[in-house]
Write a protein that holds these residues in place. Sequence first.
Motif, PDB file in Angstrom:
ATOM      1  N   UNK A  56       0.804  -1.221   0.000  1.00 12.63           N
ATOM      2  CA  UNK A  56       0.000   0.000   0.000  1.00 12.63           C
ATOM      3  C   UNK A  56       0.842   1.280   0.000  1.00 12.63           C
ATOM      4  N   UNK A  57       2.151   1.159  -0.036  1.00  7.13           N
ATOM      5  CA  UNK A  57       2.993   2.362  -0.004  1.00  7.13           C
ATOM      6  C   UNK A  57       2.893   3.120  -1.316  1.00  7.13           C
ATOM      7  N   UNK A  58       2.702   4.437  -1.204  1.00  5.07           N
ATOM      8  CA  UNK A  58       2.598   5.293  -2.382  1.00  5.07           C
ATOM      9  C   UNK A  58       4.006   5.580  -2.896  1.00  5.07           C
ATOM     10  N   UNK A  59       4.409   4.857  -3.942  1.00 10.59           N
ATOM     11  CA  UNK A  59       5.801   4.904  -4.376  1.00 10.59           C
ATOM     12  C   UNK A  59       6.161   6.218  -5.072  1.00 10.59           C
ATOM     13  N   UNK A  60       5.164   6.970  -5.517  1.00 15.71           N
ATOM     14  CA  UNK A  60       5.449   8.212  -6.241  1.00 15.71           C
ATOM     15  C   UNK A  60       5.010   9.466  -5.487  1.00 15.71           C
ATOM     16  N   UNK A  61       4.692   9.312  -4.224  1.00 15.16           N
ATOM     17  CA  UNK A  61       4.133  10.434  -3.459  1.00 15.16           C
ATOM     18  C   UNK A  61       5.080  11.634  -3.417  1.00 15.16           C
ATOM     19  N   UNK A  62       6.374  11.413  -3.406  1.00 17.17           N
ATOM     20  CA  UNK A  62       7.332  12.506  -3.232  1.00 17.17           C
ATOM     21  C   UNK A  62       7.980  12.961  -4.545  1.00 17.17           C
ATOM     22  N   UNK A  63       7.335  12.663  -5.676  1.00 22.76           N
ATOM     23  CA  UNK A  63       7.863  13.131  -6.956  1.00 22.76           C
ATOM     24  C   UNK A  63       7.971  14.655  -6.976  1.00 22.76           C
ATOM     25  N   UNK A  64       9.106  15.151  -7.432  1.00 23.19           N
ATOM     26  CA  UNK A  64       9.306  16.593  -7.550  1.00 23.19           C
ATOM     27  C   UNK A  64       8.759  17.085  -8.892  1.00 23.19           C
ATOM     28  N   UNK A  65       8.699  18.410  -9.055  1.00 18.77           N
ATOM     29  CA  UNK A  65       8.342  18.988 -10.338  1.00 18.77           C
ATOM     30  C   UNK A  65       9.367  18.578 -11.406  1.00 18.77           C
ATOM     31  N   UNK A  66       8.910  18.282 -12.609  1.00 22.96           N
ATOM     32  CA  UNK A  66       9.815  18.218 -13.759  1.00 22.96           C
ATOM     33  C   UNK A  66      10.127  19.655 -14.166  1.00 22.96           C
ATOM     34  N   UNK A  67      11.399  19.920 -14.530  1.00 24.58           N
ATOM     35  CA  UNK A  67      11.827  21.305 -14.767  1.00 24.58           C
ATOM     36  C   UNK A  67      12.548  21.420 -16.105  1.00 24.58           C
TER      37      UNK A  67
END
Length: 593
Positions: free
Chosen positions: A453-464
């Motif tokens: 159940x872990x949200x593997x993409x929760x901490x994705x940063x902005x693409x720049x």
Amino acid sequence: MVSSAKETILEITMKESVQALDEIVVRPKTNKDAPLNPMALAGARMLSVEEASRYAGGFDDPARLVGSFAGVAGDVTSNSIAIRGNSPQSLQWKLEGVEIPNPSHYPEIGGVGGGILTAFSSQVLGNSDFFAGAFPAEYNNALSGVFDMALRNGNNRQYEHTAQVGTLGVEFASEGPFKKGERASYLFNYRYSSMALAGDIAGGDMKEVSGMRYQDLSFKINLPTQKAGVFSLWGIGTNDGFVNYLPDDLSDFDYIPIEGTARQYMGTAGLGHKIFLDENTYLKSTYAVTYSQNHTMTDLYDANRRNPQRIQDMLDKNTNLIFHSYLNRKFSARHTNRTGVTLTNLFYDDNYNIAPNAPYTNGEPMENFADADGNSFLASAYTQSSYQFNEQFTAQLGLNMQYFALNRRWTFEKRASIRWQVSPRHVFALAYGMHSRHERLDYYFVTTLETGNRLVNKNLDFAKAHHAVLSYDWNVSDNIHFRIEPYFQYLYDVPVVPGSGISIINQTDFYMTRQLVNDGKGRNFGIDFTFERYLKDGYYYMLTASVFDSKYRGGDGVWRNTRYNRRFLTNAWVGKNGCSDGTGKMYWGLICV
């Protein structure tokens, strides 16, 4: 003598003059090579709806029309807009100053960022700006470009009604004043798909053939007041349905026997207000709500057209509450500043289920890889100034800040540009901008079998991205324009799948099932050419060419060509409307000699 006791009437005669004066003719001149936004000095152009509605091959769709602009790769099967090697989902759609969901019919079905055609009709669309990079500080949450669209005001002098039937739909439009002699007006347009109408009338097999059923509605109410400024109420909405029916006999069926259905909705409504605080300052604000829903389901049948198995069930709902406001202040003839803020409350409801290896599944049940229901917050603030040193040099400087509350990520983006008017017909401009964009909200709630159940993409940063554009404009004449634009774009912090060549840059599906990290990069560079004759005396043309290279680096550290690296693009538009006698007067008819 004039007194209070009696009315005084004077009869005054005048003598006719023998001198006759020539008439004065005033003609408006629109700088069609310049965008509407005065803060944009390079990398942008205006889309003139009056001319664009006449262009052949545009299907009355602004997204397909800009597909012929230099540096833009269009697609015959969809209206997706890939700018200078970037993914179509890197483009931001704006309407009346606020970001809106993809306003296309059947969005994302054939690929992210595109659809069949937009819900905007030339009956209601006003002149709009299209940015192909290095855009001013007031634009945020976009990597490749911005399509800043506006609805025109209705006719406030007389009533006009239009009905038309075409291959794309049956359309009805109406506009006029609320009350004769007043300045308030309304504008309304409704469209229903021609294939769906034909199926409704014919019934039977024709009703099944007309599987794509869509309709859209758009409106704008303009309410000027004496002292409280100008109010506007506007909105646009779509309703799309799709069913790909299976044939009754599958004995000679060469494809996987699947039947898919889709229900899609998009709606945006807003209240705008503009008021002049003094002769040099005005405040413009917009309150808006946007809604989008995409529910797709796919069933797999056996060879006898029985025993359907649901192999895909995906629901995506998004509602945004938006407040946007900016203050435009002209401090002097040389210096103008625009400072504003955008606050967006994001509500989401995602539930994505898909069977393993679909559609080649072997009876395995569907697995859930994204299930989220909640809300988050996106805030941005900006300030930008334009300073005109003299008649030849103008400079812009700006800063944009974004904060994404879902994972507490920040960005600070610098923008700058300078324009040199060498002569009345020759202009050079240079623009630079740092840009960023958050991902689709469902990407942040992906779970995998390995992580539970872990949200593997929760901490994705902005693409720049860093984007630089140099432009040279030559106004060959009042109606002929030539432009050259070399550019360079460097992308970083791009989400990629670790250890693979998968990158968001190449993403085509509207959903994501993998873990992502911000280790990807990309680079796009090239040069665009545009040679254009604006509509005059009934004919026009536009010739464009682009030479470019587009590469990306995936999670495995290997540089590859992007999906949109076509290396060169060419487009040509030529058209004629009516006949002319050489004086600018148009004569319309069946035959032109």
